[in-house]
Design an enzyme around this catalytic site. Sequence first.
Site, PDB file in Angstrom:
ATOM      1  CG  HIS A 248       2.422 -10.152  -4.088  1.00  0.00           C
ATOM      2  ND1 HIS A 248       1.962 -10.187  -2.792  1.00  0.00           N
ATOM      3  CD2 HIS A 248       3.442 -11.044  -4.147  1.00  0.00           C
ATOM      4  CE1 HIS A 248       2.682 -11.053  -2.088  1.00  0.00           C
ATOM      5  NE2 HIS A 248       3.591 -11.597  -2.891  1.00  0.00           N
TER       6      HIS A 248
ATOM      7  CB  CYS B 155      -0.939   0.007   1.203  1.00  0.00           C
ATOM      8  SG  CYS B 155      -2.360  -1.112   1.036  1.00  0.00           S
TER       9      CYS B 155
ATOM     10  CG  HIS C  15       5.970 -13.529  -7.408  1.00  0.00           C
ATOM     11  ND1 HIS C  15       7.089 -13.022  -6.782  1.00  0.00           N
ATOM     12  CD2 HIS C  15       5.098 -13.846  -6.408  1.00  0.00           C
ATOM     13  CE1 HIS C  15       6.911 -13.032  -5.464  1.00  0.00           C
ATOM     14  NE2 HIS C  15       5.704 -13.536  -5.208  1.00  0.00           N
TER      15      HIS C  15
HETATM   16  P1  DGP Z   1       5.799 -13.387  -1.509  1.00  0.00           P
HETATM   17  O1  DGP Z   1       6.903 -14.092  -0.793  1.00  0.00           O
HETATM   18  O2  DGP Z   1       5.114 -14.233  -2.559  1.00  0.00           O
HETATM   19  O3  DGP Z   1       4.837 -12.732  -0.544  1.00  0.00           O
HETATM   20  O4  DGP Z   1       6.513 -12.228  -2.347  1.00  0.00           O
HETATM   21  C1  DGP Z   1       6.830 -10.985  -1.821  1.00  0.00           C
HETATM   22  C2  DGP Z   1       7.862 -10.380  -2.716  1.00  0.00           C
HETATM   23  O5  DGP Z   1       7.909  -8.994  -2.457  1.00  0.00           O
HETATM   24  C3  DGP Z   1       9.280 -10.909  -2.504  1.00  0.00           C
HETATM   25  O6  DGP Z   1       9.721 -11.533  -3.712  1.00  0.00           O
HETATM   26  C4  DGP Z   1      10.122  -9.685  -2.197  1.00  0.00           C
HETATM   27  C5  DGP Z   1       9.231  -8.540  -2.602  1.00  0.00           C
HETATM   28  N1  DGP Z   1       9.324  -7.349  -1.779  1.00  0.00           N
HETATM   29  C6  DGP Z   1       9.179  -7.270  -0.430  1.00  0.00           C
HETATM   30  N2  DGP Z   1       9.292  -5.997  -0.028  1.00  0.00           N
HETATM   31  C7  DGP Z   1       9.504  -5.255  -1.152  1.00  0.00           C
HETATM   32  C8  DGP Z   1       9.693  -3.864  -1.394  1.00  0.00           C
HETATM   33  O7  DGP Z   1       9.688  -3.028  -0.481  1.00  0.00           O
HETATM   34  N3  DGP Z   1       9.903  -3.489  -2.676  1.00  0.00           N
HETATM   35  C9  DGP Z   1       9.907  -4.379  -3.710  1.00  0.00           C
HETATM   36  N4  DGP Z   1      10.107  -3.907  -4.939  1.00  0.00           N
HETATM   37  N5  DGP Z   1       9.720  -5.700  -3.521  1.00  0.00           N
HETATM   38  C10 DGP Z   1       9.522  -6.122  -2.262  1.00  0.00           C
END
Ligand code: DGP
Length: 112
Positions: free
Chosen positions: A98, A6, A100
Amino acid sequence: MDCIFCKIVAGEIPSAKVYEDDTVVAFNDLEPQAPVHVLIIPKQHIASMAEIDERNSAVVAHIFEVAAIIAKEKGLDDGFRVVSNCGESAGQSVKHLHFHLMGGREFGWPAG
Ligand code: DGP
């Protein structure tokens, strides 16, 4: 609400955005698992796939349209993978829905 994604939507946390419209935003994953690793999220806070129902499912359809657009833009003509981890045992670490979008390498199956 203390939600990292968010805050990214609100511009309070920086991100490398690759796509944005009225309902979704896509940005590069901070910990890429493939040469192309983009997260596509709804701007609306939805905790996970487990909260999808007839009231909010249109955004998921739109996310898949956006995934196809980004995959084309990134030249992922050989293939790509779209994954949504839902819940702790599936490895969901951020509690904001989200997807991927990953490509640019070979993937195994089944995913570990
Ligand atoms: P999941 O493990 O499926 O909940 O994926 C979460 C993903 O989010 C993980 O691959 C790392 C990414 N992530 C976590 N925090 C941040 C952030 O602050 N910025 C970005 N660009 N990605 C983030």
